[in-house]
Design an enzyme around this catalytic site. Structure first.
Site, PDB file in Angstrom:
ATOM      1  CB  THR A  70      -0.946   0.001   1.213  1.00 15.73           C
ATOM      2  OG1 THR A  70      -1.799  -1.134   1.136  1.00 15.73           O
ATOM      3  CG2 THR A  70      -1.797   1.260   1.228  1.00 15.73           C
ATOM      4  CG  ASP A  93      -6.002  -6.086   0.767  1.00  8.74           C
ATOM      5  OD1 ASP A  93      -6.864  -6.872   1.187  1.00  8.74           O
ATOM      6  OD2 ASP A  93      -4.849  -6.022   1.239  1.00  8.74           O
TER       7      ASP A  93
END
Length: 380
Positions: A70, A93
């Site tokens: 991320t 996700d």
């Protein structure tokens, strides 16, 4: 990153809540003091080449859970936005972290403008619960189940009614495994087709851990094959029932459902070709320097090659910087990391990738200024 020991250093960071990764601001007299320990390989294109292309580009970042996908994805998005590219970063996700990385509420499943970058930057966290609700709504029409409607379109309404009596319709209308990946695929098609997304010249995907990502990448092939089988089955059923229907004067008017399936199949082919297009798409593997993580990254790379998804870069995150005086724990840890990094050099799947090492420091990044700083270290 090697942090120079100097007196009276002031730690500067935003509030940090999620143990993801890599960036430390050390300020002395108003200046940041940081030195990187590694740079991208000279033989592969750097960020200048990545930003120079006038084509619309898709970048997918993936790997083992907890390695820092991320932060790397968010920092790349900020880097592109600050380089003049209107950019969209998307989290596929189910356990989203984009909100944490940007220090901004991005929940809700809608496009949210990110505050801070020079050019437009938007973020989107795909909402699994909203997607499931959309699925339930789409499969229920006029009080009947979507399963019955579909079977009616194939001339099998009586069987659907019998299934209904057995309460199997409710089970079949339950969102199936892989729905999150299917919704992500539909979003990809929106990015390709919808005018709403036409402004973005760079689209970054923060993907789920390895298994989910491989399902996402293989789903277009699976759906293409499945729809093909359904169409063949429908054709056989239509041929078998057309004579009976003509005797009873029933019209054969089921072309609409077939057209919809054909269109869906065409869209899946488009997605598959997009994922495999070396000119517009790149998958970037993110890992950490442990034997287990490198081994998983090697398997992921092999799977990507099997799916014909272009992969050029490997980011090794959380690398310990060298130190003149070392504690016993740090020395052992560094030895383990060296062994893991050596694996990459001899791994047949990974050795040809552009290796980028990102340093481990004692705070994580959060917010656009920190992401910009990380981007300047990683994306050179």
């Amino acid at each position: 990153m090697l942090l120079t020991q100097t007196p009276k250093l002031t730690l500067f960071s935003s509030r940090l809540t999620s143990p993801r990764h890599v960036c430390l601001y050390l300020r002395r007299g108003g200046a940041f003091q940081v030195r990187a320990i590694a740079t991208p390989a000279d033989t592969a294109e750097g960020f200048e080449e990545m930003a120079a292309s006038t084509m619309r580009k898709y970048y997918m970042l993936g790997g083992k859970g907890g390695v820092g996908k991320t932060s790397c994805a968010a920092s790349l998005a900020v880097k592109f936005a600050n380089s003049g590219h209107p950019t969209l970063v998307v989290s596929t996700d189910p356990a989203h972290s984009l909100s944490d990385s940007f220090a901004q509420d991005l929940t809700g499943g809608l496009l949210v403008p990110v505050e801070g970058p020079d050019s437009p930057l938007f973020a989107l966290e795909i909402n699994p619960e909203m997607a499931r609700e959309e699925f339930r709504s789409a499969t229920q029409t006029s009080g009947g189940t979507g399963v019955k409607d579909f079977m009616d379109s194939m001339g099998l309404g009586m069987i659907a009614e019998q299934l209904g009596e057995l309460k199997l319709g409710e089970l079949l209308d339950t969102p199936p495994p892989g729905l999150d990946e299917a919704i992500a695929i539909s979003k990809v098609m929106q990015f390709v087709e919808s005018p709403q997304y036409s402004m973005f010249s760079r689209i970054i995907f923060d993907t789920a851990p390895t298994g989910h990502t491989l399902r996402l990448l293989s789903l277009p092939d699976f759906l293409d094959a499945s729809i093909g089988k359904i169409l063949k089955l429908r054709q056989k059923i239509t041929q078998a029932t057309s004579a009976i229907k003509s005797v009873f004067g029933q019209d054969e008017n089921k072309a609409d459902s077939t057209d919809k399936l054909e269109k869906l199949r065409e869209r899946m082919v488009q997605v598959r070709e997009l994922f495999r297009d070396t000119d517009s798409t790149e998958f970037i593997i993110v890992t950490i320097p442990t034997v287990m993580a490198i081994s998983e990254s090697s398997r992921l790379c092999a799977s990507l090659k099997k799916e014909q998804v272009p992969v050029k870069r490997l980011i090794v995150n959380q690398v310990l910087p060298p130190s003149a005086s070392d504690c016993k724990f740090c020395a052992m840890k560094r030895k383990d990391q060296t062994r893991a990094l050596d694996m990459i050099k001899s791994d047949s799947e990974l050795m040809g990738l552009n290796l980028i090492q990102a340093p481990l420091v004692d705070v994580e990044i959060r917010g656009v200024p920190a992401l910009r700083f990380l981007g300047d270290i990683v994306w050179k």
